[in-house]
Design an enzyme around this catalytic site. Structure first.
Site, PDB file in Angstrom:
ATOM      1  N   LYS A   1      -0.595  62.736  41.910  1.00  0.00           N
ATOM      2  CA  LYS A   1       0.844  62.492  42.073  1.00  0.00           C
ATOM      3  C   LYS A   1       1.563  62.655  40.730  1.00  0.00           C
ATOM      4  O   LYS A   1       2.607  63.307  40.654  1.00  0.00           O
ATOM      5  CB  LYS A   1       1.083  61.066  42.611  1.00  0.00           C
ATOM      6  CG  LYS A   1       0.671  60.897  44.070  1.00  0.00           C
ATOM      7  CD  LYS A   1       0.694  59.433  44.489  1.00  0.00           C
ATOM      8  CE  LYS A   1       0.058  59.257  45.855  1.00  0.00           C
ATOM      9  NZ  LYS A   1      -0.106  57.851  46.258  1.00  0.00           N
TER      10      LYS A   1
ATOM     11  N   GLN B   1       0.293  51.543  44.120  1.00  0.00           N
ATOM     12  CA  GLN B   1      -0.789  52.246  44.822  1.00  0.00           C
ATOM     13  C   GLN B   1      -1.672  51.266  45.614  1.00  0.00           C
ATOM     14  O   GLN B   1      -2.128  50.249  45.080  1.00  0.00           O
ATOM     15  CB  GLN B   1      -1.640  53.017  43.794  1.00  0.00           C
ATOM     16  CG  GLN B   1      -2.777  53.824  44.377  1.00  0.00           C
ATOM     17  CD  GLN B   1      -2.307  55.034  45.193  1.00  0.00           C
ATOM     18  OE1 GLN B   1      -1.306  55.664  44.887  1.00  0.00           O
ATOM     19  NE2 GLN B   1      -3.042  55.349  46.251  1.00  0.00           N
TER      20      GLN B   1
ATOM     21  N   ASP C   1       7.958  55.281  48.483  1.00  0.00           N
ATOM     22  CA  ASP C   1       6.872  55.347  49.474  1.00  0.00           C
ATOM     23  C   ASP C   1       7.385  54.978  50.871  1.00  0.00           C
ATOM     24  O   ASP C   1       6.720  55.240  51.875  1.00  0.00           O
ATOM     25  CB  ASP C   1       5.748  54.363  49.091  1.00  0.00           C
ATOM     26  CG  ASP C   1       4.442  55.068  48.770  1.00  0.00           C
ATOM     27  OD1 ASP C   1       4.347  56.278  49.043  1.00  0.00           O
ATOM     28  OD2 ASP C   1       3.518  54.405  48.252  1.00  0.00           O
TER      29      ASP C   1
END
Ligand code: NAP
Length: 275
Positions: free
Chosen positions: A49, A93, A116
């Site tokens: 990412k 994460q 997200d």
């Protein structure tokens, strides 16, 4: 005769679009990733990412905490990132170590920076049909369908899996696109009864080979979200080799995976002020 629904082209197109937008921005957008502990798979995903984001001109920052970090430490970092003007969007994460309640962390992430799309605020907006950051993986599935010109309106779509990060939001997004949606899960009694009728079939389970060719309608569009490492290789939920003989199907790897990263970056670029 049936198409391999690669995610590479739509992912590259989305990244190119994001790159153009970034090039026109006076202040480059900032992405932060919080990584707690050293789960090897998470480290690989985070690296990917960050690399992709940097390549298109986004300023990135990795915030690493040890595996023994407390929930309080993570929440403090979240608060700092909420207030940091250099950070336009960030993610924490998953998975987090067991001493940290992920749902409590999500509740504290500012919805304006929730690239997200996993916070309760973003999920609530999705349920209500209000504009918000859509979770990257389900959004990637929708963009693959759009890229290949797959009609969703009035079509029967079956989603296998009902997690908060993939199955559930994806079902809502397909509903938003006027599909007639069925959601299956581990307690579904006769899975193939629901999959065989599907014009669009999405597998988001994490069980390699769960979806066999006899479970798929001829000419259907099958998107495989599943990723499980088997003997060092990434495997999807779908028996691709046989399913591709009767339906259009996305591969693993090279299907939804590249889209997830591209959608996260698109969300980030959308979050940044364009002036
Ligand atoms: P998850 O939270 O473990 O959810 C799995 C879902 O599958 C659950 O809803 C579960 O039902 C259902 N399920 C389990 N066994 C089943 C069975 N035999 N028949 C029907 N349904 C069954 O996983 P997730 O986070 O949604 O991820 C799903 C898969 O996608 C994983 O392989 C993950 O690695 C992959 N993934 C890939 C990407 C990517 O970028 N490519 C991104 C995210 C996730 P219950 O709810 O009843 O337990």
């Amino acid at each position: 005769m049936y198409n391999v629904l690669s995610g590479k082209e739509p992912a590259n197109a989305a990244l190119e679009k994001a790159q153009k937008k970034v090039a026109e921005m006076e202040k480059k957008p900032g992405l932060a990733i919080v990584l707690v502990g050293s789960d090897p798979a998470s480290e690989i995903y985070v690296k990917k990412k960050l690399e992709k984001a940097e390549r298109i001109g986004i300023k990135t920052r990795l915030e690493k905490l040890g595996a023994d970090a407390s929930e309080e430490q993570v929440l403090k970092l979240v608060e700092e990132l909420n207030n940091d003007r250099e950070v336009d969007g960030y993610i924490v994460q998953a998975p987090l170590p067991p001493q940290i309640d992920y749902s409590r962390v999500l509740q504290r992430i500012s919805p304006e920076k929730d690239v997200d799309g996993w916070t309760p605020a973003s999920m609530g907006k999705l349920v209500s049909g209000v504009k918000s950051f859509r979770p990257a993986t389900p959004l990637g599935v929708i963009r693959i369908l759009e890229h290949y010109g797959v009609e969703t309106r009035g079509k029967d779509a079956t989603v296998i899996g009902r997690s908060n990060v993939v199955g559930k939001p994806l079902a809502l997004m397909l509903l938003e696109k006027n599909a007639t949606v069925t959601v299956c899960h581990s307690r579904t009694q006769d899975l193939s009864e629901h999959t065989r009728n599907a014009d669009i079939l999405i597998a988001a389970v994490g069980k390699p080979g769960l979806v066999t060719a006899d479970m798929v309608k001829k000419g259907a569009y099958v998107i495989d979200v599943g990723t499980t490492r088997v003997e060092g290789k990434l495997k999807g939920d779908v028996d691709f080799e046989n399913v591709i003989k009767k339906a259009h199907c996305s591969p693993v790897p090279g299907g939804v995976g590249p889209m997830t990263v591209a959608m996260l970056i698109s969300n980030l670029v959308d979050a940044a002020p364009s002036g």
